[in-house]
Design a protein around this motif. Structure first.
Motif, mmCIF file in Angstrom:
data_model
loop_
_atom_site.group_PDB
_atom_site.id
_atom_site.type_symbol
_atom_site.label_atom_id
_atom_site.label_comp_id
_atom_site.label_asym_id
_atom_site.label_seq_id
_atom_site.Cartn_x
_atom_site.Cartn_y
_atom_site.Cartn_z
ATOM 1 N N GLY A 370 0.570 -1.118 0.106
ATOM 2 C CA GLY A 370 -0.098 -0.233 0.017
ATOM 3 C C GLY A 370 0.634 1.260 -0.207
ATOM 4 O O GLY A 370 0.953 1.947 -1.010
ATOM 5 N N ASP A 371 2.347 1.303 0.391
ATOM 6 C CA ASP A 371 2.295 2.385 0.944
ATOM 7 C C ASP A 371 3.072 2.544 -1.059
ATOM 8 O O ASP A 371 3.411 3.601 -0.658
ATOM 9 N N LEU A 372 4.506 1.464 -1.103
ATOM 10 C CA LEU A 372 4.305 1.726 -2.250
ATOM 11 C C LEU A 372 3.323 2.542 -3.262
ATOM 12 O O LEU A 372 4.016 3.359 -4.650
ATOM 13 N N ARG A 373 2.529 1.534 -3.625
ATOM 14 C CA ARG A 373 1.436 2.427 -4.487
ATOM 15 C C ARG A 373 1.105 3.993 -4.366
ATOM 16 O O ARG A 373 0.754 4.769 -4.864
ATOM 17 N N ARG A 374 0.764 4.399 -2.778
ATOM 18 C CA ARG A 374 0.581 5.375 -2.815
ATOM 19 C C ARG A 374 2.350 6.436 -3.576
ATOM 20 O O ARG A 374 1.513 7.292 -3.394
ATOM 21 N N HIS A 375 2.972 5.744 -2.740
ATOM 22 C CA HIS A 375 4.238 6.897 -3.108
ATOM 23 C C HIS A 375 4.595 7.023 -4.663
ATOM 24 O O HIS A 375 4.784 7.740 -5.222
ATOM 25 N N LEU A 376 4.209 5.449 -5.748
ATOM 26 C CA LEU A 376 4.082 5.719 -6.814
ATOM 27 C C LEU A 376 3.487 6.557 -7.618
ATOM 28 O O LEU A 376 3.226 7.975 -8.315
ATOM 29 N N ILE A 377 2.095 7.104 -7.479
ATOM 30 C CA ILE A 377 0.656 7.897 -7.454
ATOM 31 C C ILE A 377 1.240 9.485 -7.231
ATOM 32 O O ILE A 377 1.284 10.211 -8.021
ATOM 33 N N ALA A 378 1.903 9.100 -5.849
ATOM 34 C CA ALA A 378 2.203 10.499 -5.530
ATOM 35 C C ALA A 378 3.639 11.229 -6.875
ATOM 36 O O ALA A 378 3.552 12.698 -6.952
ATOM 37 N N ASP A 379 4.665 10.292 -6.670
ATOM 38 C CA ASP A 379 5.292 10.868 -7.172
ATOM 39 C C ASP A 379 4.704 11.032 -9.371
ATOM 40 O O ASP A 379 5.265 11.752 -9.402
ATOM 41 N N THR A 380 4.066 9.769 -9.487
ATOM 42 C CA THR A 380 3.352 10.334 -10.980
ATOM 43 C C THR A 380 2.736 11.855 -10.729
ATOM 44 O O THR A 380 3.124 12.644 -12.265
ATOM 45 N N LEU A 381 2.279 12.435 -10.372
ATOM 46 C CA LEU A 381 1.298 13.589 -10.198
ATOM 47 C C LEU A 381 3.020 14.630 -10.204
ATOM 48 O O LEU A 381 2.180 15.231 -10.671
ATOM 49 N N ARG A 382 3.545 14.341 -9.104
ATOM 50 C CA ARG A 382 4.382 15.552 -9.252
ATOM 51 C C ARG A 382 5.377 15.732 -10.416
ATOM 52 O O ARG A 382 5.623 16.358 -10.874
ATOM 53 N N TYR A 383 5.347 14.164 -10.347
ATOM 54 C CA TYR A 383 6.541 14.523 -12.266
ATOM 55 C C TYR A 383 5.478 14.659 -13.285
ATOM 56 O O TYR A 383 6.086 14.903 -14.580
ATOM 57 N N SER A 384 4.290 14.453 -13.153
ATOM 58 C CA SER A 384 3.817 14.793 -13.886
ATOM 59 C C SER A 384 2.844 16.692 -14.489
ATOM 60 O O SER A 384 2.492 17.048 -15.293
ATOM 61 N N HIS A 385 4.220 16.878 -13.122
ATOM 62 C CA HIS A 385 2.990 18.288 -12.809
ATOM 63 C C HIS A 385 1.882 18.789 -12.643
ATOM 64 O O HIS A 385 1.392 20.090 -12.197
ATOM 65 N N ALA A 386 1.027 17.500 -12.234
ATOM 66 C CA ALA A 386 -0.308 17.856 -11.849
ATOM 67 C C ALA A 386 -0.314 18.031 -10.364
ATOM 68 O O ALA A 386 -0.969 19.511 -10.563
ATOM 69 N N SER A 387 0.231 18.312 -9.254
ATOM 70 C CA SER A 387 1.105 18.884 -8.189
ATOM 71 C C SER A 387 0.885 19.935 -8.512
ATOM 72 O O SER A 387 0.111 21.080 -7.639
ATOM 73 N N ASP A 388 1.898 21.196 -9.458
ATOM 74 C CA ASP A 388 2.066 21.947 -9.194
ATOM 75 C C ASP A 388 0.907 22.671 -10.054
ATOM 76 O O ASP A 388 0.570 23.568 -9.797
ATOM 77 N N PHE A 389 0.928 21.855 -10.700
ATOM 78 C CA PHE A 389 -0.846 22.577 -11.766
ATOM 79 C C PHE A 389 -2.054 22.851 -11.105
ATOM 80 O O PHE A 389 -2.524 24.072 -10.823
ATOM 81 N N GLU A 390 -2.312 22.311 -10.143
ATOM 82 C CA GLU A 390 -2.901 22.128 -9.058
ATOM 83 C C GLU A 390 -3.017 23.307 -7.516
ATOM 84 O O GLU A 390 -3.921 23.974 -7.617
ATOM 85 N N ARG A 391 -1.432 23.059 -7.720
ATOM 86 C CA ARG A 391 -1.345 24.427 -6.662
ATOM 87 C C ARG A 391 -1.969 25.570 -7.605
ATOM 88 O O ARG A 391 -2.363 27.028 -6.992
ATOM 89 N N ARG A 392 -1.884 26.041 -9.552
ATOM 90 C CA ARG A 392 -1.948 27.382 -9.953
ATOM 91 C C ARG A 392 -3.642 26.664 -9.788
ATOM 92 O O ARG A 392 -4.142 28.211 -9.523
ATOM 93 N N LEU A 393 -4.005 25.914 -9.567
ATOM 94 C CA LEU A 393 -5.436 25.824 -9.796
ATOM 95 C C LEU A 393 -6.102 26.432 -8.831
ATOM 96 O O LEU A 393 -7.404 27.706 -8.741
ATOM 97 N N GLY A 394 -5.619 26.655 -7.639
ATOM 98 C CA GLY A 394 -6.281 26.532 -6.105
ATOM 99 C C GLY A 394 -6.131 28.294 -5.580
ATOM 100 O O GLY A 394 -6.894 28.916 -5.884
ATOM 101 N N GLU A 395 -4.789 29.115 -6.291
ATOM 102 C CA GLU A 395 -4.589 30.368 -6.573
ATOM 103 C C GLU A 395 -5.710 30.559 -7.581
ATOM 104 O O GLU A 395 -5.628 31.368 -7.103
ATOM 105 N N HIS A 396 -5.806 30.167 -9.305
ATOM 106 C CA HIS A 396 -6.713 30.832 -10.324
ATOM 107 C C HIS A 396 -7.921 30.598 -9.055
ATOM 108 O O HIS A 396 -8.473 31.813 -9.490
#
Length: 815
Positions: A370-396
């Motif tokens: 479970g931990d590795l799965r969550r870690h992989l999902i979080a990394d995918t969101l980070r390396y796809s720039h989705a995490s940064d995009f959602e931060r920008r979306l929140g500001e928007h």
């Protein structure tokens, strides 16, 4: 997602403060209204009592609407984008499920509306005009079933559209659990926020008759996410995609606030990791290039919005791996679906991760903890720039949601409150009990107020009437002379309101409306004539007959005219003349069609800009009237405080509607007479043959010949002739009438406001004339106390919430 968004404003606190302010102010207004009606209970006539009741109900309804918006604001996120930009995949990422089709062939028309619902999984297809597909409602669908029905209906629509181009656009409505709705705390949204996702047609559809109105109607109250295909590497296609974006923004923009609500993003940035040894550097370089091109193109189109445009900074994302990651992390996803999504991420997007990243994971994803799965999902969101995009979306969201959700209801409450307060003040004036002499004095003060306000209003009207050039019969009828005359008036008005540059954006109307469309077409035509591949300008995006126009140019180039297209030439009767005339006729036909599209589009866009700038100019003039009147009549206005807000409200100016134009290339016929020497042979008897035999005799004679053909100017001169054409005159006249209409609307607005405000107090004074006895004297003291409370409420500072303060200080942050 693990990363927390950081809104620029405390949305919950802001909404709460707004509600608290208006609830308290309504209590104060209602309290003084109760007191006044109680004091005058036996003296209020039915007409005034009913008027006060209606105004109290209007305030109550307005406050209730505001409280509903505070408690449950609607957040609408609209996705659109350039060709193959992944806009539907982006919408799916926001939804958290693969609902919307994302085929290579983009949806050619229609609107998909997805509303959040905790339980429902419903699709509704509206019964639109000409529908040949199934319509109705389907419930309890899986994501796969819903997507399949959408794909089938879209394909049927495309087929039906070929047979009936006037068919109405298809409209899908979906109720579905939206991922963002479960993350309101992370985005700082009020708990009752309703979330809606709109998947709009692509940018190419912006200017077509079917989709353009759909897009413009639905983005008014939406936050717009405009996706650009970062995977495109061809320079020419990159430029065309940027022109699509610029065209869309120009067409959408009805106010500065709409432009500020657009978040631009580069999608499919994984292309850099697949094709580049230094992807981060290349991506940053590409983002910088797109940003510069986007800002430059938009400033060229909308120079008046430079402050907002200079703040544009596109976000980046790879929406497909981000979508698969959220699907893999969704708690209701089956283990098989989770494993499938993770395997797809590894197979298709391995390159977005650091080198050697996947060696740390087991080959079989079934063995993931479970931990590795969550870690992989979080990394995918980070390396796809989705995490940064959602931060920008929140500001928007934080920067724009208050304006969208609360501005309209707040204006309605403010208007209802002022109308009730003014009605209460006039009611008091009607029952103050004045002598004839006191009434005459009060009316004299009113007349002074009316006279000064009217003079100031007339000065403002005369200032704007400088734009009305329709009364100048001596004016040469041409686009250039008309708009040069307007330009001088605009300069004068700008200086008079203290903002010399205010009207500068619309000073080049001749270029914007006439020169620029023709220049764009001429530049496009020259490139085709040089046998090169052209890029449509922003104004030409979405032209339905562009392919036919291009084909006509190619035929013109292939004809004998192609040899002399730069300078023009003459072509004699025969095969050359026939071929040139045929090619020019087809060129003229297609040019007439395309002109009837592109010039009205340019005219309508410029008309919208006139309306926006004129509205701001009118606001400044009204402020000037209020300030000058307030300074000169400070004491008088204390007696009639309702007149201080006499101009409250918004002037509604009509939209501009352009007119079509028909232009035909000029072909001149020519002919000339030539003297040519001709040999004639005759058979004669002569002395040389003793007249016994016939022999040939050759003579030279001169004969006249008439030569006919056609004369055609070079391509540049052809387009220059179009600009001087009398066919332009109707559009020039339409512009002149539109500007006159704007002046007339302003004139009637300020005049009616003054007349209505003054007249209400005059009637109240007439009603107040009576003899004063001891009892009435006591009532008068009570009424004066109520008057004091009303003056305080009417003089209260205008409520300026935090987001409006930011706008006042220089505009909300542009993400």
């Amino acid at each position: 997602m693990n990363e927390t968004a950081h809104p620029t404003l405390d949305l919950k606190g802001l909404f709460r403060d707004c509600a608290a302010y208006w609830q308290q102010r309504t209590i104060e207004i209602t309290s003084v209204a109760d007191d006044i009606e109680k004091t005058l209970s036996d003296r209020l006539d039915s007409t005034r009592r009913e008027s006060l009741t209606r105004k109290r109900e209007a305030l109550g309804n307005a406050v209730q609407t505001l409280l509903e918006h505070v408690k449950s604001p609607e957040l609408i996120l609209a996705t659109t984008g350039t060709t193959s930009s992944g806009k539907s995949t982006l919408a799916n990422f926001l939804i958290g499920d693969s609902l919307l089709p994302s085929a290579v062939q983009e949806m050619s028309a229609g609107l998909v509306t997805v509303r959040h619902h905790d339980q429902r999984h419903t699709l509704k297809i509206a019964s639109t005009r000409g529908a040949t597909w199934d319509t109705g409602e389907w419930d309890d669908l899986s994501a796969e079933e819903l997507r399949a029905r959408l794909e089938e209906t879209m394909e049927q629509f495309r087929a039906a559209e070929k047979e009936n181009p006037s068919i109405e656009a298809v409209h899908f409505e979906i109720d579905w659990p939206i991922r963002l709705a479960g993350e309101k705390v992370r985005f700082g949204l009020p708990e009752g926020t309703r979330i809606t996702i709109l998947d709009l047609p692509g940018l190419k559809a912006m200017n077509d008759e079917r989709n353009g109105p759909i897009i413009r109607k639905n983005i008014t109250q939406a936050l717009c996410l405009v996706a650009y295909n970062a995977e495109e590497t061809d320079d020419r296609k990159q430029k065309e995609l940027l022109n699509q974006v610029i065209n869309q923004v120009t067409s959408w923009r009805k106010t500065s606030s709409v432009l500020g609500r657009m978040l631009f993003l580069l999608n499919r940035i994984d292309a850099f990791s697949r094709n580049d040894s230094n992807p981060d550097t290349s991506l940053n370089k590409f983002r910088s290039y797109v940003t510069q091109q986007l800002r430059g193109g938009l400033i060229n189109e909308l120079p008046e919005e430079k402050v907002i445009i200079d703040g544009i900074e596109p976000a980046t994302i790879s929406s497909l791996p981000a979508l698969w990651a959220v699907e893999a992390g969704f708690f209701q996803s089956t283990p098989e679906k989770q494993q499938d999504r993770l395997e797809k991420i590894e197979a298709n997007f391995k390159t977005i991760f650091p080198k050697g990243y996947w060696k740390t994971y087991p080959r079989d994803f079934e063995e993931l903890t479970g931990d590795l799965r969550r870690h992989l999902i979080a990394d995918t969101l980070r390396y796809s720039h989705a995490s940064d995009f959602e931060r920008r979306l929140g500001e928007h969201i934080a920067a724009n949601l208050p304006e969208i959700a609360l501005a309209g209801p707040m204006d309605a409450v403010s208007k209802a409150a002022n109308e009730l307060l003014i009605a209460l003040d006039q009611t008091l004036e009607a029952h103050m009990t004045r002598t004839e002499e006191e009434a005459a004095t009060a009316k004299k003060r009113l007349a002074e107020i009316e006279d000064l306000l009217t003079r100031e209003a007339e000065d403002a009207i005369r200032l704007l009437e400088k734009l009305n050039i329709s009364h100048k019969p001596e004016l040469e009828i041409s686009a250039m002379s008309t708009f040069l005359d307007i330009r001088e008036a605009l300069d004068y008005i700008g200086r008079s309101v203290g903002k010399p540059g205010l009207l500068a954006p619309i000073k080049n109307l001749s270029d914007d409306v006439f020169k620029r469309p023709l220049n764009d077409l001429a530049d496009y035509a020259k490139i085709v004539m040089r046998r090169e591949t052209p890029v449509p300008s922003p104004l030409m995006i979405g032209i339905p007959t562009l392919a036919e126009f291009t084909e006509a140019l190619e035929k013109l180039q292939a004809s004998p005219y192609g040899r002399v297209w730069q300078s023009g030439g003459r072509f004699s009767e025969g095969s050359d003349g026939t071929a040139v005339k045929s090619a020019l006729n087809e060129f003229g036909k297609q040019l007439s069609i395309i002109i009837n599209f592109i010039i009205p589009v340019a005219a309508n866009q410029s008309g919208d800009r006139i309306g926006i700038v004129f509205k701001e100019c009118a606001s400044l003039l009204i402020n000037g009237i209020e300030e000058k009147g307030g300074e000169a009549l400070e004491q008088e206005l204390q007696a009639f405080p309702g007149l201080k807000t006499i101009f409250d409200g918004e002037i509604t100016f009509p939209s501009f509607k352009g007119t079509g134009i028909k232009l035909i290339p000029k072909i001149e016929n020519w002919h000339r007479t030539e003297i040519r020497e001709k040999k004639e042979i005759s058979h004669e008897r002569s002395i040389w043959t003793l007249y016994l035999y016939v022999h040939e005799v050759e003579r030279c004679v001169n004969e006249e010949y008439e030569i006919r053909g056609i004369s055609v100017a070079g391509l540049g001169d052809l387009f220059a002739g179009f600009h001087r054409s009398t066919e332009i005159i109707p559009l020039v006249e339409t512009f002149k009438k539109y500007i006159y209409t704007l002046v007339d609307v302003f004139s009637k607005y300020v005049t009616n406001k003054i007349e209505k405000g003054i007249d209400g107090y005059k009637r109240a004074i007439d009603q107040s004339i009576d003899t004063v006895d001891q009892k009435k004297e006591l009532d008068l003291q009570t009424l004066k106390q109520h008057k004091s409370v009303l003056i305080k409420l009417l003089n209260a500072s205008v409520y300026l919430p935090e987001w409006k303060q930011a706008a006042t200080l220089g505009g909300a942050d542009v993400v």
